[in-house]
Design a protein around this motif. Structure first.
Motif, PDB file in Angstrom:
ATOM      1  N   LEU A 151      15.595 -34.437 -23.548  1.00 30.11           N
ATOM      2  CA  LEU A 151      15.596 -33.449 -22.459  1.00 30.11           C
ATOM      3  C   LEU A 151      16.655 -32.385 -22.636  1.00 30.11           C
ATOM      4  CD1 LEU A 151      13.536 -33.506 -20.190  1.00 30.11           C
ATOM      5  CD2 LEU A 151      13.855 -35.767 -21.109  1.00 30.11           C
ATOM      6  N   SER A 152      17.810 -32.738 -23.183  1.00 32.08           N
ATOM      7  CA  SER A 152      18.896 -31.780 -23.431  1.00 32.08           C
ATOM      8  C   SER A 152      19.284 -30.994 -22.178  1.00 32.08           C
ATOM      9  CB  SER A 152      18.499 -30.812 -24.558  1.00 32.08           C
ATOM     10  OG  SER A 152      18.303 -31.484 -25.766  1.00 32.08           O
ATOM     11  N   PHE A 153      19.870 -31.708 -21.225  1.00 29.87           N
ATOM     12  CA  PHE A 153      20.363 -31.062 -20.017  1.00 29.87           C
ATOM     13  C   PHE A 153      21.749 -30.452 -20.271  1.00 29.87           C
ATOM     14  CE2 PHE A 153      17.744 -34.560 -18.006  1.00 29.87           C
ATOM     15  CZ  PHE A 153      16.728 -33.721 -17.578  1.00 29.87           C
ATOM     16  N   GLN A 154      22.094 -29.502 -19.432  1.00 26.83           N
ATOM     17  CA  GLN A 154      23.384 -28.828 -19.573  1.00 26.83           C
ATOM     18  C   GLN A 154      24.559 -29.773 -19.360  1.00 26.83           C
ATOM     19  OE1 GLN A 154      24.568 -25.825 -20.284  1.00 26.83           O
ATOM     20  NE2 GLN A 154      22.706 -24.630 -20.565  1.00 26.83           N
ATOM     21  N   ASN A 155      24.592 -30.493 -18.221  1.00 24.85           N
ATOM     22  CA  ASN A 155      25.743 -31.364 -17.932  1.00 24.85           C
ATOM     23  C   ASN A 155      25.322 -32.414 -16.909  1.00 24.85           C
ATOM     24  OD1 ASN A 155      28.202 -32.559 -17.264  1.00 24.85           O
ATOM     25  ND2 ASN A 155      29.330 -30.641 -17.423  1.00 24.85           N
ATOM     26  N   VAL A 156      24.902 -33.571 -17.383  1.00 24.94           N
ATOM     27  CA  VAL A 156      24.384 -34.589 -16.470  1.00 24.94           C
ATOM     28  C   VAL A 156      25.477 -35.161 -15.577  1.00 24.94           C
ATOM     29  CG1 VAL A 156      22.457 -35.186 -17.976  1.00 24.94           C
ATOM     30  CG2 VAL A 156      24.623 -36.428 -18.198  1.00 24.94           C
ATOM     31  N   SER A 157      26.727 -35.198 -16.054  1.00 31.17           N
ATOM     32  CA  SER A 157      27.805 -35.761 -15.242  1.00 31.17           C
ATOM     33  C   SER A 157      28.080 -34.912 -14.011  1.00 31.17           C
ATOM     34  CB  SER A 157      29.083 -35.909 -16.068  1.00 31.17           C
ATOM     35  OG  SER A 157      29.573 -34.645 -16.468  1.00 31.17           O
ATOM     36  N   GLU A 158      27.691 -33.653 -14.037  1.00 30.81           N
ATOM     37  CA  GLU A 158      27.844 -32.763 -12.893  1.00 30.81           C
ATOM     38  C   GLU A 158      26.502 -32.458 -12.233  1.00 30.81           C
ATOM     39  OE1 GLU A 158      30.032 -29.307 -14.037  1.00 30.81           O
ATOM     40  OE2 GLU A 158      31.835 -30.450 -14.592  1.00 30.81           O
ATOM     41  N   ASN A 159      25.489 -33.243 -12.546  1.00 31.26           N
ATOM     42  CA  ASN A 159      24.146 -33.059 -11.990  1.00 31.26           C
ATOM     43  C   ASN A 159      23.610 -31.654 -12.228  1.00 31.26           C
ATOM     44  OD1 ASN A 159      23.415 -35.677 -10.387  1.00 31.26           O
ATOM     45  ND2 ASN A 159      25.544 -35.248  -9.836  1.00 31.26           N
ATOM     46  N   ASN A 160      23.940 -31.115 -13.389  1.00 32.64           N
ATOM     47  CA  ASN A 160      23.406 -29.817 -13.807  1.00 32.64           C
ATOM     48  C   ASN A 160      22.288 -30.077 -14.811  1.00 32.64           C
ATOM     49  OD1 ASN A 160      22.818 -27.313 -14.867  1.00 32.64           O
ATOM     50  ND2 ASN A 160      24.933 -26.738 -15.290  1.00 32.64           N
ATOM     51  N   PHE A 161      21.041 -29.920 -14.360  1.00 31.05           N
ATOM     52  CA  PHE A 161      19.894 -30.284 -15.170  1.00 31.05           C
ATOM     53  C   PHE A 161      19.147 -29.056 -15.706  1.00 31.05           C
ATOM     54  CE2 PHE A 161      20.601 -33.808 -12.151  1.00 31.05           C
ATOM     55  CZ  PHE A 161      20.984 -34.769 -13.082  1.00 31.05           C
ATOM     56  N   SER A 162      19.877 -27.949 -15.867  1.00 32.90           N
ATOM     57  CA  SER A 162      19.320 -26.809 -16.588  1.00 32.90           C
ATOM     58  C   SER A 162      19.042 -27.225 -18.024  1.00 32.90           C
ATOM     59  CB  SER A 162      20.298 -25.633 -16.567  1.00 32.90           C
ATOM     60  OG  SER A 162      20.547 -25.195 -15.254  1.00 32.90           O
ATOM     61  N   LEU A 163      18.022 -26.636 -18.617  1.00 40.63           N
ATOM     62  CA  LEU A 163      17.588 -27.046 -19.948  1.00 40.63           C
ATOM     63  C   LEU A 163      18.326 -26.297 -21.044  1.00 40.63           C
ATOM     64  CD1 LEU A 163      13.726 -27.057 -19.267  1.00 40.63           C
ATOM     65  CD2 LEU A 163      15.310 -28.997 -19.131  1.00 40.63           C
ATOM     66  N   MET A 164      18.565 -27.004 -22.154  1.00 42.49           N
ATOM     67  CA  MET A 164      19.075 -26.366 -23.365  1.00 42.49           C
ATOM     68  C   MET A 164      17.918 -26.158 -24.342  1.00 42.49           C
ATOM     69  SD  MET A 164      22.721 -28.397 -23.664  1.00 42.49           S
ATOM     70  CE  MET A 164      23.355 -27.326 -24.960  1.00 42.49           C
ATOM     71  N   GLN A 165      18.166 -25.401 -25.385  1.00 41.32           N
ATOM     72  CA  GLN A 165      17.067 -24.845 -26.180  1.00 41.32           C
ATOM     73  C   GLN A 165      16.225 -25.865 -26.940  1.00 41.32           C
ATOM     74  OE1 GLN A 165      18.659 -22.126 -29.036  1.00 41.32           O
ATOM     75  NE2 GLN A 165      19.905 -23.646 -30.108  1.00 41.32           N
ATOM     76  N   ASN A 166      16.744 -27.071 -27.157  1.00 43.10           N
ATOM     77  CA  ASN A 166      15.963 -28.068 -27.887  1.00 43.10           C
ATOM     78  C   ASN A 166      15.271 -29.071 -26.969  1.00 43.10           C
ATOM     79  OD1 ASN A 166      18.449 -29.127 -27.152  1.00 43.10           O
ATOM     80  ND2 ASN A 166      18.508 -30.584 -28.865  1.00 43.10           N
ATOM     81  N   SER A 167      15.125 -28.753 -25.685  1.00 45.68           N
ATOM     82  CA  SER A 167      14.533 -29.685 -24.737  1.00 45.68           C
ATOM     83  C   SER A 167      13.022 -29.789 -24.912  1.00 45.68           C
ATOM     84  CB  SER A 167      14.851 -29.241 -23.304  1.00 45.68           C
ATOM     85  OG  SER A 167      14.182 -30.062 -22.372  1.00 45.68           O
ATOM     86  N   ILE A 168      12.514 -31.024 -24.834  1.00 46.89           N
ATOM     87  CA  ILE A 168      11.071 -31.258 -24.920  1.00 46.89           C
ATOM     88  C   ILE A 168      10.335 -30.656 -23.737  1.00 46.89           C
ATOM     89  CG2 ILE A 168      11.179 -33.482 -23.708  1.00 46.89           C
ATOM     90  CD1 ILE A 168       8.900 -32.603 -26.697  1.00 46.89           C
ATOM     91  N   ALA A 169      11.053 -30.364 -22.646  1.00 48.92           N
ATOM     92  CA  ALA A 169      10.409 -29.828 -21.439  1.00 48.92           C
ATOM     93  C   ALA A 169      10.012 -28.368 -21.571  1.00 48.92           C
ATOM     94  CB  ALA A 169      11.347 -29.996 -20.241  1.00 48.92           C
ATOM     95  N   ILE A 170      10.567 -27.663 -22.538  1.00 44.91           N
ATOM     96  CA  ILE A 170      10.335 -26.222 -22.656  1.00 44.91           C
ATOM     97  C   ILE A 170       8.892 -25.947 -23.089  1.00 44.91           C
ATOM     98  CG2 ILE A 170      10.995 -24.142 -23.920  1.00 44.91           C
ATOM     99  CD1 ILE A 170      13.835 -25.265 -24.068  1.00 44.91           C
ATOM    100  N   ASP A 171       8.213 -25.081 -22.348  1.00 47.93           N
ATOM    101  CA  ASP A 171       6.857 -24.583 -22.629  1.00 47.93           C
ATOM    102  C   ASP A 171       5.767 -25.642 -22.506  1.00 47.93           C
ATOM    103  OD1 ASP A 171       8.033 -22.148 -23.141  1.00 47.93           O
ATOM    104  OD2 ASP A 171       7.895 -22.315 -25.331  1.00 47.93           O
ATOM    105  N   ASN A 172       6.083 -26.811 -21.979  1.00 50.71           N
ATOM    106  CA  ASN A 172       5.095 -27.889 -21.924  1.00 50.71           C
ATOM    107  C   ASN A 172       4.574 -28.174 -20.523  1.00 50.71           C
ATOM    108  OD1 ASN A 172       4.681 -28.682 -24.656  1.00 50.71           O
ATOM    109  ND2 ASN A 172       6.736 -29.602 -24.662  1.00 50.71           N
ATOM    110  N   GLY A 173       4.842 -27.289 -19.572  1.00 51.67           N
ATOM    111  CA  GLY A 173       4.334 -27.462 -18.225  1.00 51.67           C
ATOM    112  C   GLY A 173       2.867 -27.083 -18.110  1.00 51.67           C
ATOM    113  N   ASN A 174       2.238 -27.535 -17.038  1.00 53.77           N
ATOM    114  CA  ASN A 174       0.842 -27.197 -16.771  1.00 53.77           C
ATOM    115  C   ASN A 174       0.781 -25.808 -16.121  1.00 53.77           C
ATOM    116  OD1 ASN A 174      -1.502 -27.076 -14.736  1.00 53.77           O
ATOM    117  ND2 ASN A 174      -2.100 -28.771 -16.071  1.00 53.77           N
ATOM    118  N   PRO A 175       0.108 -24.831 -16.766  1.00 59.10           N
ATOM    119  CA  PRO A 175       0.115 -23.456 -16.255  1.00 59.10           C
ATOM    120  C   PRO A 175      -0.533 -23.324 -14.876  1.00 59.10           C
ATOM    121  CG  PRO A 175      -0.592 -23.514 -18.548  1.00 59.10           C
ATOM    122  CD  PRO A 175      -0.564 -24.929 -18.072  1.00 59.10           C
ATOM    123  N   GLN A 176      -1.613 -24.064 -14.632  1.00 53.79           N
ATOM    124  CA  GLN A 176      -2.285 -23.969 -13.334  1.00 53.79           C
ATOM    125  C   GLN A 176      -1.377 -24.459 -12.206  1.00 53.79           C
ATOM    126  OE1 GLN A 176      -3.894 -25.318 -16.134  1.00 53.79           O
ATOM    127  NE2 GLN A 176      -4.874 -23.299 -16.459  1.00 53.79           N
TER     128      GLN A 176
END
Length: 518
Positions: free
Chosen positions: A464-489
């Motif tokens: 997932l490559s989150f920014q800072n999990v210890s601070e509950n910052n779940f913004s994505l970093m560039q190697n995250s599997i979540a990038i571009d894989n959402g359902n468009p509809q």
């Protein structure tokens, strides 16, 4: 015999000498302090506190660097008995102390607290100052004391004529005894929470039947220990926050947290109770709300009527709850752009059936305050009652789309089905952490990730490559599997992320769209 007596006399003489050395010596010869004391700080800054609430305890160390035992004639607060500060000097409490001894090359501790009465506050915030004075034969030394005092609107239960405190009736137990908690009903002129001053709530502030409590953008609400908000049947809670331009300040966010403002309390869970939606509360809407350091962030109890949602929550984040960030029971919840971060037991518990729809949510339980042995997301359609009987209720829907389910355990999804009731769920375009290294669930059809009726376009155990999990910052970093894989509809239903970033092209899974600015 003579030798024995001589030995006895010698022993007695030696013992007498030792005892005299211990108990017959003169007292220490203390000299009056000449004003050469040294201090661990020139100024003691006590962190921000609300009026009428005691601060944490702060310390000052006083050093005698000389080779003489000294006596400090007076240690006192400059404002005397009128001061709102309190001192403790080597175990004694007060505001003025006389003839305080301090041995050569030694030190003493002074502990400091402050409480400012409400009737002394005439502006939203101000610096309250005083000084500790140390008298000597030559001059007076002093250490400054500085505290930022914030004014607030205090809401609390009334004290009744019999000396007890106002309570709220929750119902009856199995023996017919009343179940009550300390709390009060909000009056009509208390139902609108503005951003002009922060609010401090003692006990449970209840939204009455057929009333709406509304919170304007930028409102700040602080809860004392074992306090919260209770929404009565047919009552409503409406949080009207908005997107903030400053993500550090969160000037338009509505924020719920504890009433201790000192930095050491910033990440302590369980400082207050919960936001409690009772069965029958209706049209509850939350937008841009941050909840932190509660026992249970949101407690949502439905009555099995799924015609309309008990709660619609968008663009919000809940984290660092001692028990659970979201706990629902037989409820209907619609959630979009919702972050559920670290929690001590479970980040989200959807229990005893219900109807749940989550789109573009991030459930990531990276609990930092101890051991956690339960998944971050648990879904059930049954529970055990007080008589140890199993009762069930239909899980009509539990739909998760473009959702991240992650955490610091190997398995972060728990599905507990009772065959006596419906148990319908679906995960579409989600990342799920489910690392079953012991093959415990290999033959369990609830976790058949190849069954597209239950799991469609699932990314198991991806990075997932989150920014800072210890601070509950779940913004994505560039190697995250979540990038571009959402359902468009599904993304078209939530076209911007929690920070206002567009999802128009190749949406990401979760709450946050990746940008090069992340």
């Amino acid at each position: 015999m003579k030798k024995v007596i001589l030995k006895y006399v010698l022993f007695f003489s030696l013992a007498t000498a030792l005892l005299c050395g211990a108990s017959c010596r003169k007292d220490f010869d203390f000299q009056p302090s000449s004003g050469n004391l040294e201090f661990s700080k020139d100024t003691v800054f006590l962190d921000t506190v609300f009026a009428n609430i005691s601060s944490s305890t702060y310390s000052l160390k006083v050093y005698n660097r000389s080779s003489e035992d000294i006596q400090i004639p007076t240690i006192r607060l400059e404002n005397g008995l009128e001061s709102n500060y309190r001192l403790n000097v080597d175990g004694a409490s007060g505001k003025e102390f006389e003839n305080v001894p301090l041995l050569a090359k030694d030190s003493l501790f002074i502990f400091i607290e402050v409480t400012t009465p409400l009737d002394e506050v005439n502006q939203n915030q101000f610096l309250y100052t005083d000084a500790i004075q140390f008298a000597s034969t030559n001059a007076t030394q002093k250490v400054e004391l500085v505290t930022l005092i914030k004014d607030a609107i205090f809401l609390y239960p009334r004290e009744l004529s019999d000396g007890t405190t106002e309570t709220l009736l929750l119902g009856l137990d199995e023996q017919g005894n009343e179940i009550r908690i300390e709390g009060f009903f909000l009056e009509d002129d208390e139902l609108i929470f503005t951003n002009e001053k922060p609010y401090v709530i003692y006990g449970y502030a209840a939204v009455p039947n057929e009333r709406i409590a509304s919170f304007q953008a930028g409102a700040r609400v602080h809860f004392h220990k074992s306090s919260g908000i209770l929404v009565s049947p047919n009552g409503s809670l409406q949080i009207n926050g908005a997107l903030s331009t400053d993500q550090e300040l969160l000037e338009n966010e509505v924020i719920f947290e504890g009433d201790r403002l000192e930095p050491e309390f910033a990440t302590i869970p369980g400082q207050w109770g919960t936001i409690w939606f009772t069965p029958g509360s209706t049209e509850n809407v939350i937008n841009y709300l941050t909840i932190k350091n509660a026992t249970i962030g949101l407690l949502v109890q439905g009555n099995g009527n799924f015609d309309s949602a008990n709660l619609a929550i968008t663009n919000s984040q809940i984290y660092n709850s001692l028990n659970a960030n979201l706990r629902a029971r037989t409820a209907k919840i619609n959630a979009e752009n919702l972050v559920l971060g670290g929690a001590g037991f479970v980040s989200a518990l959807l229990g005893m059936g219900g109807d749940y729809n989550f789109n573009h949510t991030t459930i990531a339980n990276y609990w930092q305050n101890g051991f956690r042995d339960t998944p971050g997301l648990i879904i059930t359609n049954s529970e055990e009652n007080a008589q140890n009987e199993i009762i069930t209720s239909d899980l009509v829907n539990a739909n998760f789309t473009n959702t991240i389910i992650d955490g610091n355990r190997r398995i972060e999804l728990g599905l507990l089905k009772n065959d006596d009731a419906l148990f319908q769920y679906n995960f579409n375009s989600c990342t799920i952490k489910f690392n079953d290294i012991s093959n415990q669930f290999t033959e369990n059809p609830l976790y058949d990730f190849e069954n597209t009726l239950l799991f469609n376009s699932i990314f198991l155990n991806g990075e997932l490559s989150f920014q800072n999990v210890s601070e509950n910052n779940f913004s994505l970093m560039q190697n995250s599997i979540a990038i571009d894989n959402g359902n468009p509809q599904a993304a078209q239903l939530v076209p911007i992320d929690i920070l206002g970033v567009s999802r128009a092209n190749l949406p990401d899974i979760g709450v946050y769209e990746y940008t090069t600015e992340n």
